[in-house]
Scaffold this motif. Structure first.
Motif, mmCIF file in Angstrom:
data_model
loop_
_atom_site.group_PDB
_atom_site.id
_atom_site.type_symbol
_atom_site.label_atom_id
_atom_site.label_comp_id
_atom_site.label_asym_id
_atom_site.label_seq_id
_atom_site.Cartn_x
_atom_site.Cartn_y
_atom_site.Cartn_z
ATOM 1 N N ARG A 26 19.595 2.213 -7.756
ATOM 2 C CA ARG A 26 20.623 2.765 -8.672
ATOM 3 C C ARG A 26 20.429 4.205 -9.206
ATOM 4 O O ARG A 26 19.270 4.736 -9.126
ATOM 5 C CB ARG A 26 20.850 1.834 -9.851
ATOM 6 N N GLY A 37 21.521 -1.459 -17.506
ATOM 7 C CA GLY A 37 22.686 -2.178 -17.068
ATOM 8 C C GLY A 37 22.987 -3.202 -17.600
ATOM 9 O O GLY A 37 22.291 -3.882 -18.664
ATOM 10 N N ASP A 94 26.110 -0.165 -14.257
ATOM 11 C CA ASP A 94 24.853 0.480 -14.420
ATOM 12 C C ASP A 94 24.841 1.838 -14.880
ATOM 13 O O ASP A 94 25.943 2.586 -14.212
ATOM 14 C CB ASP A 94 23.966 0.151 -13.049
#
Length: 858
Positions: A718, A821, A834
């Motif tokens: 991420r 998240g 997220d």
């Protein structure tokens, strides 16, 4: 005429009304008047509309021929009122006849609720007792009002007001209307403590289930007042002190005060802490003949001198019971004997393990399964009928049943068998739906618009077979696949299955420049090596068709051509060097005609054929274009102790995989990968995940094709765009993929409150670390400038000073991102968002702060 008026009182007064004068008969004269009381000749009922006269007469305590006795008439009056059918009853005498005059209660036509929003009509009707077509009484209405008010109070609304109103209708019917003012939720504004010295008010508030209301606590319902929760808090408070050594602790009082506006509560706990105790002598006595007491000492969770902890005693009893269960003694009774020394403030404990026989499993009973076959459940058991009992194997069997995800509830009870050394394992399951039919659409920051259709049965024919068919359409992918898995192939512990698939992937949305069309099938087989180790093998045959998008090919060729063509802005020496190297037709200049291999003549890049422009591509990219057949043989070795596959809270998972392409076909490589995860729960509701993955691919006698390389980015790591990290053509910003990568993840899942949990909302904080490298690029050289140097040159308008036709991001240096998240199992499908911050990146990496998915798996 004599008139007897009877009323429901402690005493009954007989009034004789003669000629308008009332004569009261005293107690002394009643004996003399008893002989003068007339006899009931007949009973007449007046005023009844729905109730039959015979029914009314049946409730009377007198019959024709009985005397007019005041006590029996009083009983008759009470009986009639007790039926609830009448709002008024009057008994009178006329010429020897008993006249029963009644006014019937009306019948309820409708029950209407007005003003309710937080509780719907169904909830209120279920709580009330009155129903349409029942007899109306004011007492029942008042009782229902209290029940509904209690329902509102249990939901935290103590300011609720319910005003009942009655609308008279024809034919003695009424509408009952409840006008409701729900009011705001009654919050707990303050929690105070009196008598606490060892712990501050804030420390004790953290222990309680009830929390003080604050504006930012939007995902919790524990800040509303609940009497049951207050009683629970007293137990929690006591347990907290007992676990910290305060064996004499007691809660003197817990007082809750409601403010005059009925919107806030103030709670005050008054406590006596007492002194801190320590453990004294800890002994274990075993009455089981074949088990030495010293064997149990290893399972003690406390030692002499440690601070007293009541929870440690409970856990030690459980630990000793489990230890005995491991040895085959199922029904062991462990009794702690506590001796308190108040002078030395120590507590001595002796754990007595009472005698019990070694137990064997007499039989296993299964109930509650309607679709699932018995053998599917029994084959998950690590114990069989006739085996020696082992509590660890029973626990493992229960976990395996839950991991099937066929059942909403699974309980395994240990019951006494036909003899003291026999036991029955009673397995009760509650099945849940295992068929899935999904038809949905959504939007993703990764794949734009998504249309998804799938049909799946995870427990096909009740045999635990998995059959699925899926179709997926999005901005980057079109895919259809059919799969089937038999978990016990030919009655053996071997899972076998197949997949047939066709897919098209447009990698341009991933920051690359090609699309891939694949069609093929896979055969799968797997078996359990031990309780937690499994080995699975697979064979895949597929045809890949890789095409480079024409627009991107033009971009590549333009960069390639600009670096070779002669230009008036260059010096004579530079132009001459280019002519010497790239002037193919010998005309003294380097232009498009030097790349016109067929001599057809060109005036623009578009006039060049695909093959003529592909000279700008690296050899590896050129080899990737076109149709290729892949024949792949692979295996996966897995170790998995997680308690759940979907949302684990404890356990480990390790997967090692290798795929060999080259058993026929046009492509040859060896791809290896490893993936591990570790879950544990340090505190109730908090789960920590530590894991990672790594992979590498080697070409066997050939370069790795572009479509077979790794492309890493969000959501696997991420904070980065899809395929947003790793080797990249800096000039065109196109991802070139890599042949090696690694990713590390640390994630803490934390609760947001009971309300969020019930709504399916989860939250986590994470840190992701990773890199993608080893591009195997033979055309582009590595960039010689940093991101800061590029930014400065761009700001000054001096990009020509940098050679941007280079390879960036081809480094094993870690990229790091942190963030939070949220996931929600919404009615429209799963949703995840997220929010990430990139802490460290490399030149050319593309970051993405916000990533979300709706209507797709995550």
């Amino acid at each position: 005429m004599r008139l007897f008026k009877m009323c429901v009182m402690w005493r009954c007064i007989l009034a004789l009304m003669i000629g308008g004068a009332t004569i009261t008969v005293s107690a002394q004269a009643q004996g003399q008047a008893a002989q003068q009381i007339p006899v009931i000749r007949q009973i007449s009922v007046i005023g009844n509309e729905r109730v039959e006269p015979e029914t009314i007469a049946s409730y009377l305590a007198v019959r024709p021929g009985d005397p007019f006795e005041p006590s029996r008439l009083d009983t008759s009056l009470k009986n009639l009122f007790a039926t609830g059918l009448f709002s008024d009853v009057e008994l009178s005498e006329a010429q020897g006849a008993l006249i029963v005059r009644v006014v019937e209660n009306p019948i309820i036509n409708r029950i209407i609720f007005e003003g309710n929003k937080r509780l719907d009509n169904e909830e209120l009707i279920e709580e009330a007792r009155l129903r349409p077509r029942q007899v109306f009484t004011r007492a029942k209405v008042r009782a229902d009002v209290q029940r509904m008010l209690e329902l509102y109070r249990r939901s935290g609304r103590f300011a609720a007001i319910i005003e009942p109103k009655v609308v008279q209708l024809e034919q003695n019917r009424v509408d009952v209307i409840y006008e409701i003012q729900e009011g705001p939720k009654t919050k707990v504004s303050r929690i105070n403590f009196i008598g606490n010295h060892a712990y501050s008010d804030g420390d004790l508030r953290d222990v309680l289930a009830t929390k003080e209301a604050r504006w930012w606590k939007i995902f919790t319902s524990n800040d509303t007042f609940d009497p049951d929760r207050l009683a629970y808090d007293q137990q929690v408070l006591r347990q907290h002190y007992l676990n910290e050594g305060y064996a004499d602790f007691r809660t003197v009082s817990a007082i809750s005060e409601l403010t005059p506006d009925r919107e806030d509560f103030f709670i005050t706990f008054s406590v006596e802490e007492g002194e801190v105790y320590s453990f004294g002598k800890i002994e274990v006595e075993s009455e089981i003949r074949d088990v030495n007491a010293n064997l149990f000492r290893a399972f003690l969770l406390m030692r002499e001198g440690m601070t007293y902890n009541a929870e440690a005693i409970e856990k030690t009893v459980e630990s000793l019971s489990n230890a005995a269960g491991l040895l085959g003694y199922a029904f062991v009774d462990v009794r702690p004997q506590i001796s308190r020394n108040r002078e030395e403030r120590t507590i001595d404990i002796t754990f007595r393990v009472l005698d019990a026989p070694r137990v064997y499993v007499e039989r296993i009973d299964v109930s509650g399964n309607v679709v699932t076959l018995d053998r599917v459940i029994r084959r998950e058991f690590r114990l069989q009928e006739g085996d020696a009992f082992n509590s660890a194997l029973v626990t493992r069997s229960e976990t395996r049943l839950k991991r099937l995800d066929f059942f909403r509830e699974v309980t395994v009870e240990q019951l006494q068998g036909s003899a003291p050394d026999r036991m029955v394992l009673d397995v009760a399951v509650e099945e849940q739906a295992t068929g899935e039919l999904n038809l949905g659409a959504g939007f993703s920051s990764l794949e734009n618009f998504i249309f998804d259709f799938s049909i799946r049965q995870r427990n096909f024919r009740g045999k635990a077979q998995d059959l699925r068919l899926g179709l997926r359409l999005s901005g980057t992918r079109q895919e259809i696949d059919l799969g089937f898995t038999e978990p016990y192939f030919l009655g053996r512990r071997v899972a076998a299955g197949f997949d047939i698939f066709a897919r098209k992937v447009d990698s341009s949305s991933y920051g690359s420049f090609f699309d891939t069309r694949s069609v093929g099938f896979s055969l799968r087989a797997g078996m359990a090596i031990s309780e937690y180790w499994t080995l699975s093998t697979r064979y895949t045959l597929r045809r890949d068709n890789v095409n480079i998008l024409d627009g991107y090919l033009n971009t590549f060729f333009q960069s390639y051509y600009s670096a070779r063509a002669t230009d008036s802005s260059l010096s004579d020496e530079e132009n001459q060097a280019r002519v010497d190297e790239f002037d193919a037709n010998g005309d003294g200049v380097v232009d498009l005609n030097d790349f016109d291999l067929d001599g057809s003549g060109v005036t623009d890049i578009a006039d060049l054929s695909f093959d003529e422009r592909s000279v700008a591509l690296s050899r590896g990219v050129q080899d990737s274009i076109g149709n290729r057949y892949q024949s792949i043989l692979g295996y996966t070795l897995a170790y998995d102790t997680r308690n759940s596959v979907i949302r684990p809270t404890r356990g480990h998972a390790l997967y090692f995989s290798q795929d060999f392409a080259g058993l026929g076909g046009d492509v040859r490589y060896l791809r290896s990968s490893i993936n591990f995860d570790n879950y544990w729960t340090p505190w109730q509701g908090w789960t920590f995940r530590l894991g990672g993955e790594s992979g590498i691919i080697h070409g066997l006698g050939q370069d790795v094709r572009l479509s077979d390389k790794f492309f890493i980015g969000g959501p696997r790591i991420r904070g980065f765009d899809t395929a947003g990290m790793g080797p990249r053509d800096f000039a065109s910003s196109q991802s070139l993929g890599g042949t090696a990568y690694y990713i590390g993840r640390g994630e803490l899942f934390f609760p947001l409150g009971d309300a969020a949990l019930e709504s399916g909302i989860n939250a986590s904080a994470f840190v992701d670390v990773g890199s993608l490298f080893r591009a195997q690029e033979d055309v582009l050289s590595a960039c010689t400038f940093t991101q800061s140097q590029f930014d400065a040159a761009e700001a000054d308008g001096n990009l020509s000073s940098l050679d941007t036709n280079c390879l960036s991001g081809n480094s094993a240096s870690p990229r790091i991102a942190v963030g939070i998240g949220f996931s929600w199992q919404s009615p429209f499908g799963p949703f995840r968002i997220d929010l990430a911050k990139t802490v460290k990146k490399q030149l050319g990496d593309r970051t993405q702060t916000l990533q979300f998915n709706v209507g797709t798996a995550f």
